[in-house]
Design a protein around this motif. Structure first.
Motif, mmCIF file in Angstrom:
data_model
loop_
_atom_site.group_PDB
_atom_site.id
_atom_site.type_symbol
_atom_site.label_atom_id
_atom_site.label_comp_id
_atom_site.label_asym_id
_atom_site.label_seq_id
_atom_site.Cartn_x
_atom_site.Cartn_y
_atom_site.Cartn_z
ATOM 1 N N HIS A 148 0.683 -1.894 1.993
ATOM 2 C CA HIS A 148 0.844 -3.341 2.153
ATOM 3 C C HIS A 148 1.364 -3.689 3.550
ATOM 4 O O HIS A 148 2.235 -3.011 4.089
ATOM 5 C CB HIS A 148 1.808 -3.888 1.099
ATOM 6 C CG HIS A 148 1.663 -5.359 0.892
ATOM 7 N ND1 HIS A 148 2.117 -6.279 1.816
ATOM 8 C CD2 HIS A 148 1.107 -6.065 -0.118
ATOM 9 C CE1 HIS A 148 1.853 -7.493 1.369
ATOM 10 N NE2 HIS A 148 1.231 -7.395 0.204
ATOM 11 N N GLU A 213 -1.872 -7.130 -5.148
ATOM 12 C CA GLU A 213 -0.755 -6.609 -4.366
ATOM 13 C C GLU A 213 0.047 -5.558 -5.130
ATOM 14 O O GLU A 213 1.151 -5.206 -4.732
ATOM 15 C CB GLU A 213 0.145 -7.758 -3.925
ATOM 16 C CG GLU A 213 -0.534 -8.689 -2.937
ATOM 17 C CD GLU A 213 0.400 -9.783 -2.432
ATOM 18 O OE1 GLU A 213 0.820 -9.719 -1.274
ATOM 19 O OE2 GLU A 213 0.701 -10.692 -3.240
ATOM 20 N N LEU A 237 -1.912 -3.106 -1.059
ATOM 21 C CA LEU A 237 -2.799 -4.247 -0.970
ATOM 22 C C LEU A 237 -4.195 -3.737 -1.312
ATOM 23 O O LEU A 237 -4.660 -2.743 -0.751
ATOM 24 C CB LEU A 237 -2.793 -4.840 0.439
ATOM 25 C CG LEU A 237 -3.757 -6.003 0.699
ATOM 26 C CD1 LEU A 237 -3.371 -7.222 -0.146
ATOM 27 C CD2 LEU A 237 -3.764 -6.362 2.177
#
Length: 243
Positions: A148, A213, A237
């Motif tokens: 992420h 996410e 992600l």
């Protein structure tokens, strides 16, 4: 010394330490990323699959067990490619030793292209996304995960502690190279914003169908404290895209 791309896994000690870490029961890759990734993929029966940065290809074995017609894994590390070859023994799956950047993408050859936590090691994604789009047949899908961006934005937290209680998000809109201390080595990763991933995919011709996410699911955890810790910040992600 700084390791780029798949080169870190050719360091035998790093490779050994990584495999121990990756295969531990409480790995967030297994507890958070993988269940969601499989959900985004859906039914793979009869599909021809390409896996970019396939690692040990155990995920490929699982896809073959779920009924995919063929599986090609692309892996840039010699050590990882050897491990992938062992994993795929006795299956119709294949592993190809090649950096993703120089892989010969064949036009319209696949129904599904996947990549799990590999693309943030590449300095450029524009060509990879375009080549991936080219390699898919009509209505083919591209599903991938990356670390992420709130984690890749700054290495200050990683440098401070291996088991973090708090995280620093900084330099978020400054895309580019980051050198992160990881498993006692310096590993080069590339930070991109969510917006940048989205725009690169659109420019390559993809329609983005889903973004996740990696919200932790309590049923995947045996430790309540670990679940609560993982609820504090996103680690992954994931994008699901269609040609």
């Amino acid at each position: 010394m700084e390791y780029r791309g798949a080169s870190a896994y050719n360091d035998d000690q790093f490779f050994k330490n990584y495999m121990t870490r990756r295969n531990r029961e409480e790995s967030p890759n297994n507890m958070i990323e993988k269940p969601i990734f499989l959900e985004m993929i859906g039914d793979v029966k009869g599909k021809k699959v390409l896996d970019l940065g396939c690692g040990d290809a155990k995920f490929g074995v699982e896809l073959l067990q779920k009924g995919c017609a063929s599986y090609d894994g692309v892996e840039g590390s010699v050590n990882m490619a050897k491990e992938a070859t062992k994993s795929l023994t006795g299956t119709v799956g294949n592993v190809h030793l090649s950096p993703m950047e120089t892989w010969d993408f064949q036009t319209g050859s696949y129904d599904l292209v996947v990549s799990r936590l590999a693309l943030h090691y590449l300095s450029e994604l524009r060509d990879i996304f375009q080549e991936t789009h080219k390699s898919l047949g009509s209505n083919g899908k591209f599903i991938f995960s990356v670390q992420h961006p709130v984690l890749t934005s700054s290495i200050k937290s990683a440098a401070a502690s291996s088991s973090k209680a708090d995280w620093i998000v900084d330099d978020y809109f400054n895309s580019g190279e980051r050198v992160e201390p990881w498993i006692d080595k310096k590993i080069v990763k590339y930070h991109r914003t969510i917006e940048e991933y989205f725009q690169l995919l659109k420019q390559a011709g993809f329609m983005i169908e889903d973004i996740r996410e990696g919200t932790p699911r309590v049923e995947e955890f045996t430790s309540e404290s670990e679940y609560k810790r993982r609820m504090r910040i996103p680690l992954f992600l994931m994008f699901a895209c269609k040609k």
